[in-house]
Design a protein around this motif. Structure first.
Motif, PDB file in Angstrom:
ATOM      1  N   LYS A 112       0.683  -1.261   0.075  1.00 33.96           N
ATOM      2  CA  LYS A 112       0.071  -0.003   0.005  1.00 33.96           C
ATOM      3  C   LYS A 112       0.722   1.220   0.036  1.00 33.96           C
ATOM      4  CE  LYS A 112      -3.567   2.324   2.653  1.00 33.96           C
ATOM      5  NZ  LYS A 112      -4.535   2.197   3.992  1.00 33.96           N
ATOM      6  N   LEU A 113       0.641   2.264  -0.918  1.00 35.32           N
ATOM      7  CA  LEU A 113       1.398   3.336  -1.130  1.00 35.32           C
ATOM      8  C   LEU A 113       0.536   4.508  -1.442  1.00 35.32           C
ATOM      9  CD1 LEU A 113       4.079   4.855  -1.213  1.00 35.32           C
ATOM     10  CD2 LEU A 113       4.105   4.387  -3.447  1.00 35.32           C
ATOM     11  N   ASP A 114       0.448   5.515  -0.491  1.00 34.43           N
ATOM     12  CA  ASP A 114      -0.469   6.681  -0.625  1.00 34.43           C
ATOM     13  C   ASP A 114      -1.765   6.407  -0.619  1.00 34.43           C
ATOM     14  OD1 ASP A 114       1.760   8.426  -0.537  1.00 34.43           O
ATOM     15  OD2 ASP A 114       1.864   8.410  -2.799  1.00 34.43           O
ATOM     16  N   GLY A 115      -2.330   5.269   0.158  1.00 34.76           N
ATOM     17  CA  GLY A 115      -3.724   4.823   0.165  1.00 34.76           C
ATOM     18  C   GLY A 115      -4.123   4.077  -0.751  1.00 34.76           C
ATOM     19  N   LYS A 116      -3.172   3.526  -2.104  1.00 33.78           N
ATOM     20  CA  LYS A 116      -3.361   2.746  -2.898  1.00 33.78           C
ATOM     21  C   LYS A 116      -2.729   1.471  -2.847  1.00 33.78           C
ATOM     22  CE  LYS A 116      -6.302   5.850  -4.985  1.00 33.78           C
ATOM     23  NZ  LYS A 116      -7.657   5.676  -5.351  1.00 33.78           N
ATOM     24  N   TYR A 117      -3.118   0.187  -3.440  1.00 37.38           N
ATOM     25  CA  TYR A 117      -2.425  -0.846  -3.539  1.00 37.38           C
ATOM     26  C   TYR A 117      -1.891  -1.269  -4.769  1.00 37.38           C
ATOM     27  CZ  TYR A 117      -5.009  -1.503   1.062  1.00 37.38           C
ATOM     28  OH  TYR A 117      -5.336  -1.183   2.328  1.00 37.38           O
ATOM     29  N   GLY A 118      -0.877  -2.121  -4.751  1.00 41.09           N
ATOM     30  CA  GLY A 118      -0.101  -2.706  -5.857  1.00 41.09           C
ATOM     31  C   GLY A 118       0.535  -4.122  -5.450  1.00 41.09           C
ATOM     32  N   LEU A 119       1.335  -4.503  -6.473  1.00 45.36           N
ATOM     33  CA  LEU A 119       2.010  -5.796  -6.008  1.00 45.36           C
ATOM     34  C   LEU A 119       3.462  -5.869  -6.246  1.00 45.36           C
ATOM     35  CD1 LEU A 119      -0.338  -8.072  -8.365  1.00 45.36           C
ATOM     36  CD2 LEU A 119      -0.509  -7.848  -5.893  1.00 45.36           C
ATOM     37  N   VAL A 120       4.111  -6.473  -5.792  1.00 48.82           N
ATOM     38  CA  VAL A 120       5.618  -6.606  -5.498  1.00 48.82           C
ATOM     39  C   VAL A 120       5.823  -8.128  -5.853  1.00 48.82           C
ATOM     40  CG1 VAL A 120       7.918  -6.693  -4.520  1.00 48.82           C
ATOM     41  CG2 VAL A 120       6.411  -4.752  -4.172  1.00 48.82           C
ATOM     42  N   VAL A 121       6.747  -8.721  -7.160  1.00 46.38           N
ATOM     43  CA  VAL A 121       6.840  -9.768  -7.578  1.00 46.38           C
ATOM     44  C   VAL A 121       8.505 -10.022  -7.325  1.00 46.38           C
ATOM     45  CG1 VAL A 121       7.444 -11.383  -9.389  1.00 46.38           C
ATOM     46  CG2 VAL A 121       5.301 -10.141  -9.131  1.00 46.38           C
ATOM     47  N   TYR A 122       8.715 -11.096  -6.116  1.00 43.65           N
ATOM     48  CA  TYR A 122      10.079 -11.236  -6.034  1.00 43.65           C
ATOM     49  C   TYR A 122      11.202 -11.619  -6.957  1.00 43.65           C
ATOM     50  CZ  TYR A 122      14.174 -13.693  -3.705  1.00 43.65           C
ATOM     51  OH  TYR A 122      15.367 -14.188  -3.398  1.00 43.65           O
ATOM     52  N   SER A 123      10.624 -12.401  -7.997  1.00 40.43           N
ATOM     53  CA  SER A 123      11.538 -13.133  -9.102  1.00 40.43           C
ATOM     54  C   SER A 123      11.991 -11.819  -9.770  1.00 40.43           C
ATOM     55  CB  SER A 123      10.619 -13.855  -9.953  1.00 40.43           C
ATOM     56  OG  SER A 123       9.476 -13.412 -10.679  1.00 40.43           O
ATOM     57  N   GLU A 182      -2.212   1.477  -7.439  1.00 42.99           N
ATOM     58  CA  GLU A 182      -3.328   2.332  -8.173  1.00 42.99           C
ATOM     59  C   GLU A 182      -4.744   1.773  -7.770  1.00 42.99           C
ATOM     60  OE1 GLU A 182      -3.318  -0.327 -12.312  1.00 42.99           O
ATOM     61  OE2 GLU A 182      -2.468   1.780 -12.212  1.00 42.99           O
ATOM     62  N   CYS A 183      -4.903   0.829  -6.945  1.00 40.53           N
ATOM     63  CA  CYS A 183      -6.087   0.149  -6.670  1.00 40.53           C
ATOM     64  C   CYS A 183      -6.487   0.649  -5.229  1.00 40.53           C
ATOM     65  CB  CYS A 183      -6.110  -1.273  -6.663  1.00 40.53           C
ATOM     66  SG  CYS A 183      -5.450  -2.072  -8.282  1.00 40.53           S
ATOM     67  N   ASP A 184      -7.851   0.940  -5.175  1.00 39.82           N
ATOM     68  CA  ASP A 184      -8.264   1.116  -3.792  1.00 39.82           C
ATOM     69  C   ASP A 184      -8.123  -0.065  -2.803  1.00 39.82           C
ATOM     70  OD1 ASP A 184      -8.936   3.647  -4.393  1.00 39.82           O
ATOM     71  OD2 ASP A 184     -10.734   3.297  -5.359  1.00 39.82           O
ATOM     72  N   GLN A 185      -8.219  -1.278  -3.344  1.00 45.01           N
ATOM     73  CA  GLN A 185      -8.518  -2.519  -2.669  1.00 45.01           C
ATOM     74  C   GLN A 185      -7.912  -3.408  -3.655  1.00 45.01           C
ATOM     75  OE1 GLN A 185     -12.197  -4.118  -1.812  1.00 45.01           O
ATOM     76  NE2 GLN A 185     -11.273  -4.929   0.316  1.00 45.01           N
ATOM     77  N   LYS A 198     -11.391  -0.389  -8.024  1.00 47.57           N
ATOM     78  CA  LYS A 198     -11.256   1.103  -8.241  1.00 47.57           C
ATOM     79  C   LYS A 198     -12.454   1.773  -7.921  1.00 47.57           C
ATOM     80  CE  LYS A 198      -7.044   1.404 -11.235  1.00 47.57           C
ATOM     81  NZ  LYS A 198      -6.620   1.818 -12.281  1.00 47.57           N
ATOM     82  N   GLY A 199     -12.774   2.474  -7.081  1.00 44.70           N
ATOM     83  CA  GLY A 199     -14.216   3.078  -6.863  1.00 44.70           C
ATOM     84  C   GLY A 199     -15.147   1.881  -6.512  1.00 44.70           C
ATOM     85  N   ASP A 200     -16.194   1.822  -7.371  1.00 39.81           N
ATOM     86  CA  ASP A 200     -17.340   0.822  -7.313  1.00 39.81           C
ATOM     87  C   ASP A 200     -16.852  -0.277  -8.653  1.00 39.81           C
ATOM     88  OD1 ASP A 200     -18.389   1.954  -5.160  1.00 39.81           O
ATOM     89  OD2 ASP A 200     -19.783   3.268  -6.777  1.00 39.81           O
ATOM     90  N   LEU A 201     -16.095  -0.006  -9.304  1.00 36.68           N
ATOM     91  CA  LEU A 201     -15.594  -1.260 -10.416  1.00 36.68           C
ATOM     92  C   LEU A 201     -14.311  -1.937 -10.197  1.00 36.68           C
ATOM     93  CD1 LEU A 201     -16.211   1.264 -13.461  1.00 36.68           C
ATOM     94  CD2 LEU A 201     -17.875  -0.089 -12.373  1.00 36.68           C
TER      95      LEU A 201
END
Length: 222
Positions: free
Chosen positions: A94-105, A114-117, A132-135
């Motif tokens: 989570k960064l600045d209230g948005k969510y993302g992914l980290v891949v170890y490989s 960029e995702c709200d959840q 994102k929002g309701d979508l």
């Protein structure tokens, strides 16, 4: 040696290492012999999962998280407000209230925050659902977009198929993002109906049910 006198606190072992807290209340990791393998420098730590652990540093009163491997090598900077345990080679951040992914490989962020959840699909762990929002849309665990964020709902199945809802109608995709059934069905049982599905056609001024097999119109009534 590992003892109560040596460390202020210790956590349970995970993947052969245990978090321990020194007299300065900093966490590091020790092995089963009590030897320090990762220095005592973190404000908080999680448990190792898939050879990686989330660790936190208190910077100016704000906790920021990064990932570290068993050699103590830092895989990311201390950027994140949250860093979840790794699963299927991927960590959620989570960064600045948005969510993302980290891949170890790849040792990099593959889905920008960029995702709200964000969450793994409960039935297909290769699919990550982004809201994102309701979508909703979805990505694979390498950050590749499978479906754009434009659906009212996205639900995965254990066999790798994904049911989507758009404008009140349901459709079906596989977990590579290939459309199996267009979002035209009135029922969310589209996965059970595939490859047969119904279309409600109103072009003649009345609702007419047409039955398709894949993309071929069948000469039968529903």
């Amino acid at each position: 040696p590992l003892s109560e006198e040596t460390y202020v606190d210790t956590k349970a072992f995970s993947e052969g290492l245990a978090a321990a807290q020194d007299q300065y209340f900093k966490y590091g990791f020790i092995n089963t012999k009590g030897e320090v393998v990762i220095p005592f420098e973190y404000s908080t730590v999680s448990w190792f999962k898939e050879g990686i652990v989330a660790v936190g540093m208190n910077e100016n009163g704000k906790m920021r998280y990064a990932y570290v491997n068993k050699n103590g090598e830092r895989l990311t900077d201390f950027l994140y407000e949250e860093a979840k345990d790794f699963q299927n080679g991927v960590g959620r951040v989570k960064l600045d209230g948005k969510y993302g992914l980290v891949v170890y490989s790849q040792k990099k962020v593959v889905l920008d925050a960029e995702c709200d959840q964000i969450a793994y699909d409960e039935k297909d762990k290769s699919v990550v659902i982004c809201r994102k929002g309701d979508l909703y849309g979805c990505f694979n665990v390498e950050g590749k977009q499978l479906l754009p964020v434009e659906y009212e709902s996205v639900t995965g199945y254990e066999d790798g198929r994904i049911v989507v809802k758009k404008d009140g109608r349901y459709g079906l995709y596989d977990n590579k993002g290939t459309m199996l059934v267009a979002a035209v069905m009135h029922t969310d049982q589209v996965a059970e109906a595939h490859p047969y599905y119904q279309v409600f056609d109103t072009t003649n001024g009345r609702e007419e049910v047409k039955v398709y097999y894949k993309d071929q119109l069948l000469d039968i009534k529903a």
